[in-house]
Design a protein around this motif. Structure first.
Motif, PDB file in Angstrom:
ATOM      1  N   MET A 256      26.247  -3.017  -4.917  1.00  0.00           N
ATOM      2  CA  MET A 256      25.409  -4.129  -4.231  1.00  0.00           C
ATOM      3  C   MET A 256      24.600  -3.362  -2.942  1.00  0.00           C
ATOM      4  O   MET A 256      25.174  -2.543  -2.261  1.00  0.00           O
ATOM      5  N   SER A 257      23.186  -3.651  -3.026  1.00  0.00           N
ATOM      6  CA  SER A 257      22.516  -3.127  -2.096  1.00  0.00           C
ATOM      7  C   SER A 257      21.693  -4.089  -1.307  1.00  0.00           C
ATOM      8  O   SER A 257      21.102  -5.122  -2.111  1.00  0.00           O
ATOM      9  N   LYS A 258      21.074  -3.853  -0.059  1.00  0.00           N
ATOM     10  CA  LYS A 258      20.276  -4.647   0.661  1.00  0.00           C
ATOM     11  C   LYS A 258      19.379  -3.756   0.951  1.00  0.00           C
ATOM     12  O   LYS A 258      19.389  -2.784   1.891  1.00  0.00           O
ATOM     13  N   VAL A 259      18.071  -4.040   0.834  1.00  0.00           N
ATOM     14  CA  VAL A 259      16.980  -3.140   1.189  1.00  0.00           C
ATOM     15  C   VAL A 259      15.811  -3.920   1.700  1.00  0.00           C
ATOM     16  O   VAL A 259      15.429  -4.992   1.116  1.00  0.00           O
ATOM     17  N   GLY A 260      15.274  -3.561   2.645  1.00  0.00           N
ATOM     18  CA  GLY A 260      14.290  -4.227   3.580  1.00  0.00           C
ATOM     19  C   GLY A 260      13.040  -3.121   3.988  1.00  0.00           C
ATOM     20  O   GLY A 260      13.370  -2.082   4.318  1.00  0.00           O
ATOM     21  N   ILE A 261      12.044  -3.589   3.588  1.00  0.00           N
ATOM     22  CA  ILE A 261      10.737  -2.604   3.608  1.00  0.00           C
ATOM     23  C   ILE A 261      10.100  -3.353   4.730  1.00  0.00           C
ATOM     24  O   ILE A 261       9.228  -4.675   4.618  1.00  0.00           O
ATOM     25  N   LEU A 262       9.744  -2.822   6.027  1.00  0.00           N
ATOM     26  CA  LEU A 262       9.088  -3.315   6.998  1.00  0.00           C
ATOM     27  C   LEU A 262       7.659  -2.768   6.958  1.00  0.00           C
ATOM     28  O   LEU A 262       7.258  -1.742   6.809  1.00  0.00           O
ATOM     29  N   VAL A 263       6.622  -3.802   7.037  1.00  0.00           N
ATOM     30  CA  VAL A 263       5.391  -3.581   6.972  1.00  0.00           C
ATOM     31  C   VAL A 263       4.660  -3.659   8.273  1.00  0.00           C
ATOM     32  O   VAL A 263       4.397  -4.718   8.996  1.00  0.00           O
ATOM     33  N   LEU A 264       4.369  -2.470   8.833  1.00  0.00           N
ATOM     34  CA  LEU A 264       3.542  -2.330  10.084  1.00  0.00           C
ATOM     35  C   LEU A 264       2.180  -1.790   9.979  1.00  0.00           C
ATOM     36  O   LEU A 264       1.730  -1.340   8.848  1.00  0.00           O
ATOM     37  N   GLY A 265       1.543  -2.082  11.113  1.00  0.00           N
ATOM     38  CA  GLY A 265       0.217  -1.386  11.434  1.00  0.00           C
ATOM     39  C   GLY A 265      -0.825  -2.456  11.951  1.00  0.00           C
ATOM     40  O   GLY A 265      -0.175  -3.615  12.413  1.00  0.00           O
ATOM     41  N   PRO A 266      -1.732  -2.145  12.641  1.00  0.00           N
ATOM     42  CA  PRO A 266      -2.534  -2.929  13.647  1.00  0.00           C
ATOM     43  C   PRO A 266      -2.978  -4.030  13.048  1.00  0.00           C
ATOM     44  O   PRO A 266      -3.118  -4.218  11.603  1.00  0.00           O
ATOM     45  N   ALA A 267      -3.562  -5.006  13.597  1.00  0.00           N
ATOM     46  CA  ALA A 267      -4.049  -6.405  13.051  1.00  0.00           C
ATOM     47  C   ALA A 267      -5.326  -5.913  12.104  1.00  0.00           C
ATOM     48  O   ALA A 267      -6.176  -4.897  12.277  1.00  0.00           O
ATOM     49  N   GLY A 268      -5.411  -6.525  10.845  1.00  0.00           N
ATOM     50  CA  GLY A 268      -6.381  -6.235  10.196  1.00  0.00           C
ATOM     51  C   GLY A 268      -6.618  -5.082   9.219  1.00  0.00           C
ATOM     52  O   GLY A 268      -7.340  -4.738   8.387  1.00  0.00           O
ATOM     53  N   ALA A 269      -5.370  -4.389   9.056  1.00  0.00           N
ATOM     54  CA  ALA A 269      -5.083  -3.107   8.262  1.00  0.00           C
ATOM     55  C   ALA A 269      -4.709  -3.495   6.937  1.00  0.00           C
ATOM     56  O   ALA A 269      -4.647  -2.548   6.025  1.00  0.00           O
ATOM     57  N   GLY A 270      -4.497  -4.898   6.621  1.00  0.00           N
ATOM     58  CA  GLY A 270      -4.371  -5.442   5.312  1.00  0.00           C
ATOM     59  C   GLY A 270      -2.670  -5.420   4.757  1.00  0.00           C
ATOM     60  O   GLY A 270      -2.366  -5.214   3.803  1.00  0.00           O
ATOM     61  N   LYS A 271      -1.960  -5.635   6.054  1.00  0.00           N
ATOM     62  CA  LYS A 271      -0.567  -5.911   5.565  1.00  0.00           C
ATOM     63  C   LYS A 271      -0.198  -6.769   4.875  1.00  0.00           C
ATOM     64  O   LYS A 271       0.784  -6.854   3.928  1.00  0.00           O
ATOM     65  N   SER A 272      -0.674  -8.233   4.893  1.00  0.00           N
ATOM     66  CA  SER A 272      -0.236  -9.162   3.902  1.00  0.00           C
ATOM     67  C   SER A 272      -0.866  -9.070   2.595  1.00  0.00           C
ATOM     68  O   SER A 272      -0.161  -9.410   1.785  1.00  0.00           O
ATOM     69  N   THR A 273      -2.006  -8.318   2.606  1.00  0.00           N
ATOM     70  CA  THR A 273      -2.490  -8.156   1.235  1.00  0.00           C
ATOM     71  C   THR A 273      -1.584  -7.260   0.767  1.00  0.00           C
ATOM     72  O   THR A 273      -1.168  -7.429  -0.693  1.00  0.00           O
ATOM     73  N   PHE A 274      -1.151  -6.101   1.184  1.00  0.00           N
ATOM     74  CA  PHE A 274      -0.143  -5.098   0.623  1.00  0.00           C
ATOM     75  C   PHE A 274       1.042  -5.889   0.031  1.00  0.00           C
ATOM     76  O   PHE A 274       1.671  -5.484  -0.746  1.00  0.00           O
TER      77      PHE A 274
ATOM     78  N   ASP B 160      20.777  -6.573  -3.825  1.00  0.00           N
ATOM     79  CA  ASP B 160      20.321  -5.970  -5.099  1.00  0.00           C
ATOM     80  C   ASP B 160      18.680  -6.655  -5.244  1.00  0.00           C
ATOM     81  O   ASP B 160      18.328  -6.562  -6.539  1.00  0.00           O
ATOM     82  N   GLU B 161      17.951  -7.071  -4.012  1.00  0.00           N
ATOM     83  CA  GLU B 161      16.746  -7.414  -4.160  1.00  0.00           C
ATOM     84  C   GLU B 161      15.767  -6.810  -3.058  1.00  0.00           C
ATOM     85  O   GLU B 161      16.638  -6.620  -1.965  1.00  0.00           O
ATOM     86  N   TYR B 162      14.777  -6.384  -3.207  1.00  0.00           N
ATOM     87  CA  TYR B 162      13.884  -6.051  -1.992  1.00  0.00           C
ATOM     88  C   TYR B 162      13.336  -7.401  -1.490  1.00  0.00           C
ATOM     89  O   TYR B 162      12.857  -8.403  -1.734  1.00  0.00           O
ATOM     90  N   LEU B 163      13.310  -6.991  -0.024  1.00  0.00           N
ATOM     91  CA  LEU B 163      13.064  -7.739   1.096  1.00  0.00           C
ATOM     92  C   LEU B 163      11.725  -7.183   1.736  1.00  0.00           C
ATOM     93  O   LEU B 163      11.787  -6.014   2.139  1.00  0.00           O
ATOM     94  N   ILE B 164      10.488  -7.754   1.477  1.00  0.00           N
ATOM     95  CA  ILE B 164       9.314  -7.170   1.971  1.00  0.00           C
ATOM     96  C   ILE B 164       8.973  -7.860   3.347  1.00  0.00           C
ATOM     97  O   ILE B 164       8.872  -8.970   3.392  1.00  0.00           O
TER      98      ILE B 164
END
Length: 271
Positions: free
Chosen positions: A1-19, A98-102
């Motif tokens: 069992m694994s818990k994986v989290g990917i933190l999406v960082l960057g300045p405003a307007g860099a395209g974080k939500s689109t990514f 066992d699921e990715y959290l973005i």
């Protein structure tokens, strides 16, 4: 069992939500599950609904209306409130194995520099919820084709890397917006930067009084040895697959998966 989290960082307007939307869509296409976690109290869902949304706990609009705060002060208040109610976050995230959290994060850099909110949340996710975390830091490709702006972006990315103390992947977003050949050629030097080339380029564009500073920054980027960028084209499956493979390697996703029985991998009638 694994818990994986990917933190999406960057300045405003860099395209974080689109990514975030693009990587989730890609994962679903190849048969993997992922969930979108919103930690921006001012965000609105776009393509995918938020599985976990900080606005269920507190929203920036409510804080600004009720406490008569501005957007930056209100944002800090929201995160201070979250830190006082981390049991809410535990309850929301506790069942995802066992699921990715973005995890889509706000673009205000002060949340992990001046006020160590995100570092505190990172430590909580690691120590209390046993998440394997990785940070991605996005910069806009059209922004960094200027060497001085690239230096600025590098320093902000390095700041996040040092303060969060997480495995880190830097990404150049909006590659598709680079149309002219001159900018494309300039962009290649920033994917895996050479400090001597960067110094020469910066010195040509700035006054001589900044040359020593340019050299110092370029050498810092080189000595740090971790500031490299992956190009992101959100409509290109190969680009998304490359980034996902890096994320899998960093978080050791494959190693943590339980081996499947042969019958799970093939149609029973084919055996």
């Amino acid at each position: 069992m694994s818990k994986v989290g990917i933190l999406v960082l960057g300045p405003a307007g860099a395209g974080k939500s689109t990514f975030c939307n693009s990587i989730i869509s890609h994962m679903q296409t190849i048969g993997r599950r992922a969930h979108l976690v919103n930690l921006d109290p001012a965000a609105e869902p776009s393509k995918y609904e938020f599985t976990v949304d900080i606005r269920d706990l507190i929203s920036l609009d409510d804080v600004m209306d009720e406490l008569e705060m501005g957007p930056n002060g209100g944002l800090i208040y929201c995160f201070e409130y979250l830190l006082e109610n981390l049991d809410w976050l535990d309850e929301e995230l506790g069942d995802y194995n066992d699921e990715y959290l973005i995890i889509d994060c706000p673009g205000q850099i002060e949340l992990y520099t001046h006020i160590p909110v995100l570092p505190t949340i990172v430590r909580h996710l690691q120590q209390q919820l046993n998440f394997q975390l990785c940070a991605t830091y996005l910069l806009e490709a059209p922004f960094v084709v200027d060497t001085s702006k690239f230096f600025s972006g590098c320093l902000s990315a390095m700041s996040a890397m040092v303060l969060l103390e997480l495995p880190h992947i830097n990404i150049l977003s909006k590659i598709d917006l680079i149309k002219d050949e001159y900018s494309k050629k300039r962009l290649k030097r920033f994917l895996n930067p050479d400090p001597l080339v960067l110094t020469d380029s910066a010195n040509k564009d700035t006054s001589s009084k900044f040359h020593h500073l340019n050299t110092a920054i370029a050498n810092l980027v080189d000595e740090f040895g971790m500031v490299q960028f992956l190009p992101l084209e959100v409509k290109n499956p190969d680009s998304l697959n490359t980034i996902l493979s890096y994320l899998d390697d960093v978080t050791q996703w494959s190693e943590s998966q339980e081996p499947k029985e042969p019958a799970d991998q093939f149609d029973i009638e084919e055996l």
